[in-house]
Design a protein around this motif. Structure first.
Motif: not given
Length: 479
Positions: A356-366, A381-385
């Motif tokens: 679930r964390e990985l999916e949310n990260l991919m959506r933010r990157l996109a 940057a996204e993991l830090a935030d």
């Protein structure tokens, strides 16, 4: 002396045919091998062979397409399917079309010989189930841990057995429950989910079993419960570990008697549902602490299915990331790709929030980054935030076991009203570490206690004693 049994092998890879022929020949079997589905079919029609071992992809025909035809003319001829296309759909299709076993490539020759032995000794197999419609893959991953999940779920789709799914938050417990329903016998019925942690205690019985008009204040009309809504289908009891004691007692009675009454009602109603339960909690620990009924646990834990956290299947991270980016694109977000530095960074992360964390990260990157190819800098940057506990410091690598244990114990202590646990913290922490360690060792060795003991550096008798003390299931696989 009885005549040697004959194994028919079909695989378009000459090296695999040679290796399998030699291994089976040394084991005392007669072997006939071919690269052609047509030749295999001719042998089957002629009545040759006591067992078929076939690949899926062959030059002239898909091995899975042969299965129903083989079952029609020789229903007692067992078939073992091999495939390098190690997907959930392949495993399910093999089970639904009547395969005795599905083996993802590469596999251990000892495992193949064990499967062959079981297949030849097994009673006649039932007719194959009607095949579920083709759908997008509900489960993604090709790691050994996921292959075990695929094989188990594929077997369970042909039964109505009660399943208990365990795993950390974000590992996909509801996805697996839906796969059991969508590819199973009850797929034409409803899939009804209820989260025990999200329902007020005083409303759980009404939510599950329904209520009659006037049964309580505010009951102005009859309410249909989840058991009735799921009639003929599947009832998914999520976070079953959070069910209050009084509701546990009522649920146990329903599972024992196969019927229930609505709140305020008298007429019994048949409980025609398949139960799939899930929890992220350690229910055995909850039983010892008096928080969960042991008899209910055994009613629900007919088939235990543990989902591995993402950190135990790091080889699936890149595949999952691309899958989630494709889903983001389908949802209207821009198309993105990951370069190798980004993939390496993703694999180094410990993923406390799992898939679930990985999916949310991919959506933010996109959504947030203009470049089409994403690198490690954007991932960092996204993991830090992402918030406390959700990211690692760049350059430090994954969290160590000592750090993870310290964080877990600290969180446990801070959750107590007086800052201290109730009792027996030392034994509880040891059990929480020891149980997953032994469980993972047994899983990695497919239930082989000799290999697991060697891996752990334990005496075999010591391992057996630990298995009994911790009440660990040792399952080599369903047959």
């Amino acid at each position: 002396m009885s005549e040697a049994r004959t194994i028919l092998i079909a695989d378009d890879d000459r090296a695999i045919r040679t290796v399998l022929s030699q291994a089976l020949g040394r084991a005392g079997y007669n072997v006939r091998a071919t690269s052609s589905a047509a030749t295999l079919w001719r042998w089957v029609e002629e009545g040759a062979g006591d067992l078929v071992v076939t690949d899926v992809v062959m030059p002239d025909e898909n091995g899975l397409d042969l299965l129903p035809r083989i079952k029609r003319i020789r229903p007692d001829l067992r078939v073992v399917v091999m495939s390098a296309q190690s997907t959930f759909t392949t495993a399910v299709k093999a089970a639904q079309r009547g395969a005795f076993e599905y083996l993802p490539k590469p596999f251990d020759l000892k495992e193949l010989l064990q499967v062959v032995g079981r297949a030849l000794a097994a009673p006649a197999t039932p007719a194959a189930e009607e095949e579920a419609p083709e759908e997008k893959l509900p489960l993604v991953g090709r790691s050994p841990a996921m292959q075990e999940i695929y094989r188990t779920v594929a077997r369970l789709t042909t039964t109505d057995l009660t399943v208990m799914i365990t795993g950390e938050s974000g590992t996909g417990k509801e996805l697996v429950a839906r796969a059991l329903h969508d590819y199973g016998r009850r797929r034409n019925g409803a899939f009804v989910a209820i989260n025990m942690a999200a329902i007020p205690r005083e409303l759980i019985e009404s939510e599950l079993f329904g209520h009659e008009r006037g049964a309580f204040t505010g009951a102005l009309a009859r309410g249909v419960g989840r058991f009735e809504q799921a009639a003929g289908g599947t009832l998914f009891l999520d976070e079953i570990g959070d069910m209050p004691a009084e509701a546990q007692t009522r649920l146990l009675r329903v599972l024992q008697e196969g019927e229930f009454t609505t709140v305020g009602g008298r007429a019994p109603i048949k409980a025609n549902v398949r139960i799939v339960a899930a929890t992220h909690r350690d229910l055995r620990l909850a039983i010892r602490n008096g928080q969960f009924r042991e008899d209910l646990f055994y009613r629900l834990n007919v088939v235990p299915l543990r989902l591995p956290p993402l950190r135990e299947r790091a080889e699936d991270v890149a595949l999952l990331a691309r899958h989630f980016l494709d889903r983001a694109k389908s949802a209207g977000l821009p198309f993105k790709q990951l370069d190798q530095s980004a993939i390496d960074r993703l694999r180094a992360h410990s993923w406390p929030g799992n898939a679930r964390e990985l999916e949310n990260l991919m959506r933010r990157l996109a959504a947030l980054y203009p470049q089409e190819v994403i690198g490690a800098e954007a991932v960092d940057a996204e993991l830090a935030d992402a918030g406390p506990g959700m990211a690692e410091e760049p350059g430090r690598g994954p969290e160590t076991l000592e750090q993870a244990v310290e964080r877990h114990i600290g969180g446990f202590m801070s959750a107590q009203k007086d800052g201290l646990p109730v009792r027996d913290l030392y034994e509880r922490v040891l059990a929480e570490v020891e149980r997953p360690l032994l469980r993972l060792a047994l899983s990695a060795t497919r239930g082989n206690q000799i290999k697991a003991a060697a891996m752990l550096g334990l005496n075999r008798n010591t391992l057996r004693k630990k298995i009994r003390e911790l009440d660990l299931p040792v399952v080599r696989g369903l047959t």
